[in-house]
Design an enzyme around this catalytic site. Structure first.
Site, mmCIF file in Angstrom:
data_model
loop_
_atom_site.group_PDB
_atom_site.id
_atom_site.type_symbol
_atom_site.label_atom_id
_atom_site.label_comp_id
_atom_site.label_asym_id
_atom_site.label_seq_id
_atom_site.Cartn_x
_atom_site.Cartn_y
_atom_site.Cartn_z
ATOM 1 N N ARG A 166 -17.860 -2.992 18.169
ATOM 2 C CA ARG A 166 -17.052 -4.200 17.914
ATOM 3 C C ARG A 166 -15.741 -4.185 18.671
ATOM 4 O O ARG A 166 -14.951 -3.254 18.541
ATOM 5 C CB ARG A 166 -16.777 -4.352 16.413
ATOM 6 C CG ARG A 166 -15.976 -5.633 16.092
ATOM 7 C CD ARG A 166 -15.842 -5.877 14.613
ATOM 8 N NE ARG A 166 -17.147 -5.922 13.997
ATOM 9 C CZ ARG A 166 -17.438 -5.339 12.813
ATOM 10 N NH1 ARG A 166 -16.518 -4.680 12.168
ATOM 11 N NH2 ARG A 166 -18.650 -5.441 12.322
ATOM 12 N N CYS A 218 -19.574 1.247 8.713
ATOM 13 C CA CYS A 218 -18.770 0.649 9.780
ATOM 14 C C CYS A 218 -17.588 1.583 9.980
ATOM 15 O O CYS A 218 -16.755 1.737 9.081
ATOM 16 C CB CYS A 218 -18.311 -0.749 9.354
ATOM 17 S SG CYS A 218 -17.191 -1.539 10.533
ATOM 18 N N CYS A 275 0.837 -1.202 0.000
ATOM 19 C CA CYS A 275 0.000 0.000 0.000
ATOM 20 C C CYS A 275 0.872 1.251 0.000
ATOM 21 O O CYS A 275 1.900 1.314 0.679
ATOM 22 C CB CYS A 275 -0.930 -0.002 1.217
ATOM 23 S SG CYS A 275 -2.077 1.385 1.207
ATOM 24 N N CYS A 331 -19.298 -7.173 3.676
ATOM 25 C CA CYS A 331 -18.688 -5.878 3.990
ATOM 26 C C CYS A 331 -17.372 -5.777 3.220
ATOM 27 O O CYS A 331 -16.740 -6.791 2.923
ATOM 28 C CB CYS A 331 -18.433 -5.813 5.496
ATOM 29 S SG CYS A 331 -17.526 -4.358 6.042
ATOM 30 N N CYS A 353 -16.188 -9.802 5.770
ATOM 31 C CA CYS A 353 -15.589 -8.540 5.326
ATOM 32 C C CYS A 353 -14.332 -8.805 4.505
ATOM 33 O O CYS A 353 -13.478 -9.603 4.906
ATOM 34 C CB CYS A 353 -15.253 -7.678 6.539
ATOM 35 S SG CYS A 353 -14.735 -6.018 6.085
ATOM 36 N N CYS A 388 0.370 0.455 10.320
ATOM 37 C CA CYS A 388 -0.025 -0.603 9.376
ATOM 38 C C CYS A 388 1.139 -1.406 8.805
ATOM 39 O O CYS A 388 2.039 -0.841 8.165
ATOM 40 C CB CYS A 388 -0.840 0.012 8.236
ATOM 41 S SG CYS A 388 -1.506 -1.261 7.144
ATOM 42 N N CYS A 418 0.212 5.045 6.899
ATOM 43 C CA CYS A 418 -0.422 4.853 8.207
ATOM 44 C C CYS A 418 0.601 4.216 9.161
ATOM 45 O O CYS A 418 1.089 3.108 8.895
ATOM 46 C CB CYS A 418 -1.659 3.964 8.080
ATOM 47 S SG CYS A 418 -2.834 4.537 6.824
#
Length: 336
Positions: free
Chosen positions: A263, A191, A55, A131, A99, A62, A59
């Site tokens: 969650r 979400c 990616c 999802c 998901c 991550c 972040c």
């Protein structure tokens, strides 16, 4: 305001709730949880990384960011048949929501997106709530996902608007909010939650909860994640999140957003059953099941089944709200 739900919380009100003595806070949250939800019911979701690593985002938490050396191998988009096989196994193990996550900055209109749309159709046809979390979306892309049968879209705020730039510089907070707006316009359920343990202050946590709880419509699902410290990321040496900080976040979220699924997400692998029980008591009613969350460890299905039995919990059925509305409509026709 509707059904006793509020979207006009002030930062001071949230601060007063968040800073209540812990036992008093949990009692209040548990009382509200009981009013709005079946406290024995927990939504069981499974998260699969359908495209891993590489990616372009930065972040700080991550392991899938290309710029960090975390040992995560880059994998191209999975085949539909493989994804549906995972979904079937998850369904058989008790999951009702599936998901699919792709390590993309944003969705591009290309063959990969067409393949994801096909996967969404396939999982939807299995009778599971489907999802996706694919990065930023345009209004048109959100509508295409909705048309394919997407039930929910995950796009977390991560933290407060004030602390955000300390964690991510490759996209803005407003871009996150715009994606959520595009999802909402397409009629897909939202979400959206965040992560604690990023080095943020308690005020930042309160700020994030303020943003979530003052949206025109509360997110249907609010994941509360504890940072999973991954070697090679800038946050690898952050201290482990204290369980009572998780309980405090979950309880406050439950009071502010009584009908949302709250969650208990990342970080469960480092929690005992007793610690997780505190989170359920504080109002958590959704978990991710399966031995991995994208690329980080998670308790296995059999461990969760044993915990559910011990605590007297049961998995929530898929499409519960829609079934309830349909039943009410049938009864009104019968009685008219």
């Amino acid at each position: 305001m509707n059904n006793g739900l509020r979207n006009d919380w002030t930062v001071q009100e949230i601060q007063d709730i968040y800073n209540m003595p812990l036992l008093k806070l949990v009692y209040r949250a548990a009382t509200i949880h009981r009013e709005y939800n079946d406290i024995a019911e927990v939504q069981v979701c499974t998260l699969l990384s359908i495209k891993t690593g590489g990616c372009t985002e930065d972040c700080a938490y991550c392991p899938q960011a290309a710029r960090y050396h975390t040992g995560v191998k880059v994998h191209a988009l999975m085949q539909k048949s493989e994804v549906l096989s995972y979904a079937q196994k998850a369904k058989e193990a008790g999951s009702t929501r599936f998901c699919m996550g792709a390590a993309w900055r944003e969705v591009r209109d290309n063959r990969d997106f067409d393949r994801v749309l096909d996967m969404v159709k396939g999982v939807n046809e299995m009778g599971m709530e489907v999802c996706c979390t694919l990065g930023m979306l345009t209004e048109t892309q959100a509508q295409k996902l909705a048309d394919a049968g997407l039930y929910a879209y995950n796009h977390n705020l991560d933290t407060s608007s004030g602390y955000y730039e300390a964690i991510i510089t490759t996209r803005t907070y407003d871009e996150r909010l715009q994606t959520l707006d595009n999802v909402r316009k397409a009629g897909v359920s939202v979400c959206c939650g965040g992560i604690i343990g990023l080095g943020e202050t308690h005020e930042d946590r309160i700020g994030m909860l303020h943003t979530l709880s003052t949206m025109p419509q509360h997110p249907e699902s609010v994941p509360v994640n504890a940072l999973v410290r991954v070697k090679g990321t800038p946050l690898e040496n952050n201290p482990k999140v204290d369980i009572w900080d998780m309980v405090r976040m979950i309880a406050t979220a439950r009071i502010l957003m009584p009908k949302s699924m709250v969650r208990l997400s990342a970080g469960r692998a480092e929690m005992s059953v007793a610690e997780q029980a505190w989170c359920f008591m504080a109002g958590a009613n959704s978990i991710f099941a399966g031995d991995k969350l994208l690329t980080t460890p998670n308790p296995a299905f059999d461990e969760d089944n044993a915990m559910f039995q011990m605590l007297g919990l049961k998995p929530r059925v898929a499409f519960k709200e829609e079934k309830k509305v349909a039943e009410e409509e049938i009864m009104s026709i019968v009685n008219s």
